[in-house]
Design a protein around this motif. Sequence first.
Motif, PDB file in Angstrom:
ATOM      1  N   ASP A  76       0.843  -1.267  -0.013  1.00  0.00           N
ATOM      2  CA  ASP A  76      -0.146   0.057   0.096  1.00  0.00           C
ATOM      3  C   ASP A  76       0.634   1.380  -0.010  1.00  0.00           C
ATOM      4  N   SER A  77       0.811   1.950  -1.121  1.00  0.00           N
ATOM      5  CA  SER A  77       1.637   3.197  -1.320  1.00  0.00           C
ATOM      6  C   SER A  77       1.063   4.359  -1.949  1.00  0.00           C
ATOM      7  N   HIS A  78       1.513   5.322  -2.057  1.00  0.00           N
ATOM      8  CA  HIS A  78       1.277   6.753  -2.511  1.00  0.00           C
ATOM      9  C   HIS A  78       1.032   6.411  -4.135  1.00  0.00           C
ATOM     10  N   ARG A  79       1.936   5.482  -4.692  1.00  0.00           N
ATOM     11  CA  ARG A  79       2.140   5.000  -5.863  1.00  0.00           C
ATOM     12  C   ARG A  79       0.936   4.322  -6.418  1.00  0.00           C
ATOM     13  N   TYR A  80       0.394   3.444  -5.421  1.00  0.00           N
ATOM     14  CA  TYR A  80      -0.538   2.594  -5.794  1.00  0.00           C
ATOM     15  C   TYR A  80      -1.801   3.493  -5.771  1.00  0.00           C
ATOM     16  N   ILE A 119       3.909  -2.212 -13.410  1.00  0.00           N
ATOM     17  CA  ILE A 119       4.643  -0.975 -12.430  1.00  0.00           C
ATOM     18  C   ILE A 119       4.867  -2.093 -11.208  1.00  0.00           C
ATOM     19  N   ALA A 120       6.258  -2.355 -10.856  1.00  0.00           N
ATOM     20  CA  ALA A 120       6.403  -3.366  -9.846  1.00  0.00           C
ATOM     21  C   ALA A 120       7.440  -2.529  -8.706  1.00  0.00           C
ATOM     22  N   ASN A 121       7.052  -2.779  -7.328  1.00  0.00           N
ATOM     23  CA  ASN A 121       7.917  -2.452  -6.514  1.00  0.00           C
ATOM     24  C   ASN A 121       9.445  -3.415  -6.768  1.00  0.00           C
ATOM     25  N   ALA A 122      10.659  -2.394  -6.550  1.00  0.00           N
ATOM     26  CA  ALA A 122      11.730  -3.259  -6.902  1.00  0.00           C
ATOM     27  C   ALA A 122      11.729  -4.639  -5.688  1.00  0.00           C
ATOM     28  N   GLU A 123      11.137  -4.504  -4.778  1.00  0.00           N
ATOM     29  CA  GLU A 123      11.265  -5.804  -3.719  1.00  0.00           C
ATOM     30  C   GLU A 123      10.602  -7.133  -4.759  1.00  0.00           C
ATOM     31  N   ARG A 145      10.985   2.393  -6.622  1.00  0.00           N
ATOM     32  CA  ARG A 145      11.892   1.974  -5.461  1.00  0.00           C
ATOM     33  C   ARG A 145      11.443   3.032  -4.231  1.00  0.00           C
ATOM     34  N   ASP A 146      11.697   2.562  -2.976  1.00  0.00           N
ATOM     35  CA  ASP A 146      11.293   3.501  -1.968  1.00  0.00           C
ATOM     36  C   ASP A 146      12.641   4.163  -1.850  1.00  0.00           C
ATOM     37  N   ASP A 147      13.648   3.635  -1.884  1.00  0.00           N
ATOM     38  CA  ASP A 147      14.988   4.451  -1.649  1.00  0.00           C
ATOM     39  C   ASP A 147      15.458   5.399  -2.835  1.00  0.00           C
ATOM     40  N   THR A 153      19.516  -1.515  -9.453  1.00  0.00           N
ATOM     41  CA  THR A 153      19.264  -2.774  -8.895  1.00  0.00           C
ATOM     42  C   THR A 153      19.778  -3.827  -9.616  1.00  0.00           C
ATOM     43  N   ALA A 154      20.491  -4.682  -9.202  1.00  0.00           N
ATOM     44  CA  ALA A 154      21.032  -5.810 -10.310  1.00  0.00           C
ATOM     45  C   ALA A 154      20.039  -6.802 -10.367  1.00  0.00           C
TER      46      ALA A 154
END
Lengths: 556, 556
Positions: A76-80, A119-123, A145-147, A153-154
């Motif tokens: 759950d994020s602002h991006r979502y 759209i995917a979170n890097a996680e 990415r959050d950071d 990211t490899a």
Amino acid sequence: MPDPLVTATPSAYDYPLLVKQLLVNALAVSAKQQITYRGETRYSYADLRRRIGQLASMLSSSGVKAGTTVAVMDWDSHRYLESYFAVPMMGATLFTVNVRISPKQIAYTLNDSGAQVLIANAEFLPLLEQIWGSLAHPPLLIVARDDDCSVETASSLPVACDYELRLSMSSSDFVFGDFDERTRAVLFYTTGTTGDPKGVTYSHRQVVLHALATAATLASPREGQRLHREDVYMPITPMFHVLAWGMPYIAVMLGLKIVLPGRYEPHLLLRLKQTEQVTFSHCVPTILQMLLDGARGDSFDLSGWKMMIGGSALSPGLCRAALDRGIDVFAGYGMSETGPIVALSQFPPGAMHAEADKDAGTDESVRRRCMAGRPVPMVDLRVVDGDMCDVPRDGRTQGEVVLRAPFLTLGYHGKPEASEALWAGGYLHSQDVAVMHPDGYVQIVDRIKDVIKTGGEWVSSIEIEALINEVPGVQESAVIGVKDERWGERPMALVVRRPGSAVSVATIRQRLLALAEASRISRYAVPEATRIVFLDEMPKTSVGKLDKKRLREWID
Amino acid sequence: MPDPLVTATPSAYDYPLLVKQLLVNALAVSAKQQITYRGETRYSYADLRRRIGQLASMLSSSGVKAGTTVAVMDWDSHRYLESYFAVPMMGATLFTVNVRISPKQIAYTLNDSGAQVLIANAEFLPLLEQIWGSLAHPPLLIVARDDDCSVETASSLPVACDYELRLSMSSSDFVFGDFDERTRAVLFYTTGTTGDPKGVTYSHRQVVLHALATAATLASPREGQRLHREDVYMPITPMFHVLAWGMPYIAVMLGLKIVLPGRYEPHLLLRLKQTEQVTFSHCVPTILQMLLDGARGDSFDLSGWKMMIGGSALSPGLCRAALDRGIDVFAGYGMSETGPIVALSQFPPGAMHAEADKDAGTDESVRRRCMAGRPVPMVDLRVVDGDMCDVPRDGRTQGEVVLRAPFLTLGYHGKPEASEALWAGGYLHSQDVAVMHPDGYVQIVDRIKDVIKTGGEWVSSIEIEALINEVPGVQESAVIGVKDERWGERPMALVVRRPGSAVSVATIRQRLLALAEASRISRYAVPEATRIVFLDEMPKTSVGKLDKKRLREWID
């Protein structure tokens, strides 16, 4: 005979019900209202609107247009929240990927959806690496990415761009046009107990009507179990799960402060409740239990938190425990296919004042709060027998909940047979067994497939579970039907003890027998001693419900 | 490209938005709730539903079918409420006849509407006798009597039947089918300042969407200026006037106790407030003044009454007087053509708590309560200049209010030119001049045609009226523009004194000059002494607004 249809003058704006219009007032009167992600990122509704425009420009330049499906994998994020608006507002379909199901199922849903952008979170990149080869038409991949977004990211995946980096370079001036209100706005998959996940879709019209009807219902009680304009909203049902019950759209429409907690970590949720002064949330019973456990013995003040519970039954024991901590807890009722909210366990007029005079945790209060409750306006909720006739409103006669409402899914994505079964006879079949009380309140008894048919009687697995859960030392339980030559089926209880507890089979059985003696339950409902078994851990589904399907597989 | 429209499986119920569905929940959870007519007749929602079926059967046997127009002439009664549902639910059009306009205009509207059936209170038979000969196609006449229905009323009219007598013989089992949600549900006439009355229509979809959006808005404040499920509702805006602002539909949808007061008699209204414990009403300023006058020096307790004001501007003086009596008074904004409610002067979040700490009658509170307020969700309310560009949100720059919403009329009945003028440029033109405040709240300054253009400045007639009304001894006032060779126009004030008061022209003028001195108003806004004139009585329109059209005719 005169034409009975209203005709519009050529210049009139024949207002279609579109997701974009939920934003109109939010911006007019709440442009400075806050939205925060984990208490770390923080911006205003005006910023949200600007970023929605930027996201649309960015997606448009990536080839997204009317009819394109855009998948999102995130907590759950602002991006979502941005994608909840930008994607449907373009005429595209937002596909909220359930990230808790197996990688194989995720691959299935991505293929079935025909998503062209993800759209995917890097996680989730490691997970995507596992399944990328099995995607028939790999989508264009945008990574969030959050950071710091400059960090590489490899990954062996063909990442097209970085969300924040690309967003910052996109124009906020995207023009969101009008189109048919029956255009598909969202798609997600429900993981039933059998077969492949089934795609559920909602149109713009349905999203808007669900928001309006639910807002009117949630806001209208005199006091208690209600949402109002000064609430601070934090979802604790994932945004990938039935649009977080449609609540983010309602929160934006009413201009509420919104707290998006990312991945659910009990300690963070409890901290955000304090620091952001959260007053309204919703979750499944398992999460509520987790929050209560997390706050135990700690200095967390949970009072003033209104908590709507759905997904599975709110047990009286859990309800009482939440009330004891000052949480205004109440059940909602619905399913992935129903918008989702079709009923709420708000008190009938007058009841709240009566409660205030006594203790909040009276049996009557708890009983009310655990019901499915009263149907939302415009929802035609019936409890019917096998011939589709209404059962008596006596609080005892059981039947299936069937529904009509302006926001029920009109069929599963590409599954004509399952769609027709869902809508047999022109009513949506919930597969939930319920009783109707004389005052019109609905109480769910069980899922049709979980009801235990024994010796000619129907025993509710949920009722027996709730009673077992009240035995001291029991953490949770599941009751399922097992085949029996003499009785057809017999109940079997699978029980998880609280850490350190040594509660015994005999104790549990004695408790149930005493309740049968007092006519609270049927004698048939008490499992034999050999059919009360302890487990170390309870299997759960991706959304935290008891996984009775797996339990049945174990037992067979 | 995939088809972006949601497709329904053949058996799915593709829920049209119909008036009948506002009843679904009322009956499910509020079947025993009360409806009373003047405290004399009293029945339950279950009875209402039964009588709606009976009324439809009776109308059907009188030839009413889809597309037929059924006219009603009555004061606010349970019968009116029955027709609000039964007539549209049959696919017919409910025509709510304005009984306060002239007999000639009533005849015009009956002819223009093409009404084939007329349900009339016996009280209107003498009026109907006057105009019957001028009706092109006299409708079938059904007469409703408050007293014993066996009493014969001497009338030369061809009365087809008696409402109660015929209803009692009709079956309640009428089957209300489904049809297109854009079917015309209601028709009524707005009496503008020029030309014949214009017919305004709303579809089922519009009636339902207005009810949902307004209910969500009215219910959502944390406290104050709100409607909730335990309110007792009594309309004091006639049911023939824009559907009593749509509030009866909302009251039924939420299952409220409903008090229908018949013809408005101040003493009866005040008595019903007490005996039926009314908590929510709405009216025009004139009626509020009448209620305050009626309650003066009497033992009536008006506290706890929430009163929504519309129709014309709520003046600060009247607002303060109502607050002093404990009435939670607040303005709404809308017109016959807009559903009607498009904005409400509810406080912004936080403001109510600040108010509770002080006196309810602070200047800021009064200022807020008299505004048009915040737009209802889904309403796109703009304040624009002559080029349709938004004026700055500075609380000073004036422009016209233009609107889009899902419940605005899409054109006048049979008046293509007026319809196009109403919707010029794709927005509904309100002809109201307003300013937009930085917080998104809207304040109406005047009607475009009432603004006084003098010496290059625009002077708000409403503002000057409100200031004059605050002079001790003044009962009410009207300010209009009169031609002036040098200044183009000059304001002229027509003032009615309170009984026994001897307030003078000089006193009024001194007060206004002092306010100009303090920069509260422009110097141009102060009428010359010769342009302040006392009247014995103020001319009013059929709905109780100042009749500036007649004042202008007198002056010319």
